[in-house]
Design a protein around this motif. Structure first.
Motif, PDB file in Angstrom:
ATOM      1  N   LEU A 197      49.705  35.199  49.039  1.00 38.89           N
ATOM      2  CA  LEU A 197      49.131  34.183  49.925  1.00 38.89           C
ATOM      3  C   LEU A 197      49.996  34.060  51.169  1.00 38.89           C
ATOM      4  N   ASN A 198      49.357  33.824  52.295  1.00 35.60           N
ATOM      5  CA  ASN A 198      50.085  33.635  53.545  1.00 35.60           C
ATOM      6  C   ASN A 198      50.415  32.169  53.756  1.00 35.60           C
ATOM      7  N   TYR A 251      55.552  26.352  59.705  1.00 38.16           N
ATOM      8  CA  TYR A 251      54.950  27.156  58.643  1.00 38.16           C
ATOM      9  C   TYR A 251      54.991  26.355  57.356  1.00 38.16           C
ATOM     10  N   ARG A 252      53.859  26.348  56.630  1.00 38.95           N
ATOM     11  CA  ARG A 252      53.754  25.610  55.368  1.00 38.95           C
ATOM     12  C   ARG A 252      53.398  26.558  54.237  1.00 38.95           C
ATOM     13  N   GLN A 263      45.586  25.926  46.219  1.00 39.68           N
ATOM     14  CA  GLN A 263      45.326  27.260  46.776  1.00 39.68           C
ATOM     15  C   GLN A 263      45.937  28.346  45.893  1.00 39.68           C
ATOM     16  N   ARG A 264      47.133  28.085  45.383  1.00 40.39           N
ATOM     17  CA  ARG A 264      47.780  29.066  44.496  1.00 40.39           C
ATOM     18  C   ARG A 264      46.999  29.243  43.204  1.00 40.39           C
ATOM     19  N   ALA A 265      46.510  28.132  42.639  1.00 45.08           N
ATOM     20  CA  ALA A 265      45.741  28.207  41.395  1.00 45.08           C
ATOM     21  C   ALA A 265      44.433  28.971  41.604  1.00 45.08           C
ATOM     22  N   GLU A 266      43.745  28.701  42.719  1.00 43.71           N
ATOM     23  CA  GLU A 266      42.494  29.406  43.007  1.00 43.71           C
ATOM     24  C   GLU A 266      42.731  30.899  43.191  1.00 43.71           C
ATOM     25  N   ALA A 267      43.798  31.252  43.890  1.00 44.52           N
ATOM     26  CA  ALA A 267      44.115  32.666  44.109  1.00 44.52           C
ATOM     27  C   ALA A 267      44.479  33.350  42.799  1.00 44.52           C
ATOM     28  N   ALA A 268      45.178  32.643  41.912  1.00 46.25           N
ATOM     29  CA  ALA A 268      45.558  33.217  40.609  1.00 46.25           C
ATOM     30  C   ALA A 268      44.317  33.469  39.756  1.00 46.25           C
TER      31      ALA A 268
END
Length: 113
Positions: free
Chosen positions: A71-72, A49-50, A56-61
């Motif tokens: 995020l999963n 698991y990564r 990805q975190r910035a785009e989701a924010a």
């Protein structure tokens, strides 16, 4: 813990599922098969698991507009692996209350009271 107690403990957790956290942020979940004096761990039927990347975190924010972001972790099946001991940060034994001996469960409950 003396050597006999350590061997006994390791024998008791053979083939049980462990969660191993590594220094690069990954988590490995699989059945313990063996270890060695260098603290390397062999796991079978392992999943990796990564954490989401910073991109990805910035785009989701950005999409959340100040709301809560969830995020999963990404995962993949690896099978039989060796986790180098010098990369292991934390190990957790997966146990469920149904797997614990009844007397141990009762003793732990008494300690909490």
């Amino acid at each position: 813990m003396d050597q006999d107690e350590a061997r006994s403990f390791l024998a008791s957790i053979l083939n049980k599922n462990l969660r191993i956290h590594t220094s690069d942020g990954r988590l490995f979940w699989g059945a313990l098969k063996c270890t060695d004096p260098d603290k390397n761990i062999v796991l079978a039927n392992t999943y990796e698991y990564r954490q989401p990347t910073s991109k990805q975190r910035a785009e989701a924010a950005e999409k959340a507009d100040g709301g809560t972001v969830a995020l999963n972790m990404t995962s993949r099946y690896l099978g039989l692996i060796v986790v180098p001991g010098h990369h292991i940060v934390k190990m957790e034994l997966e146990e469920f209350s149904s797997q614990l001996k009844k007397s141990n469960f009762i003793d732990k409950a008494r300690i909490r009271d």
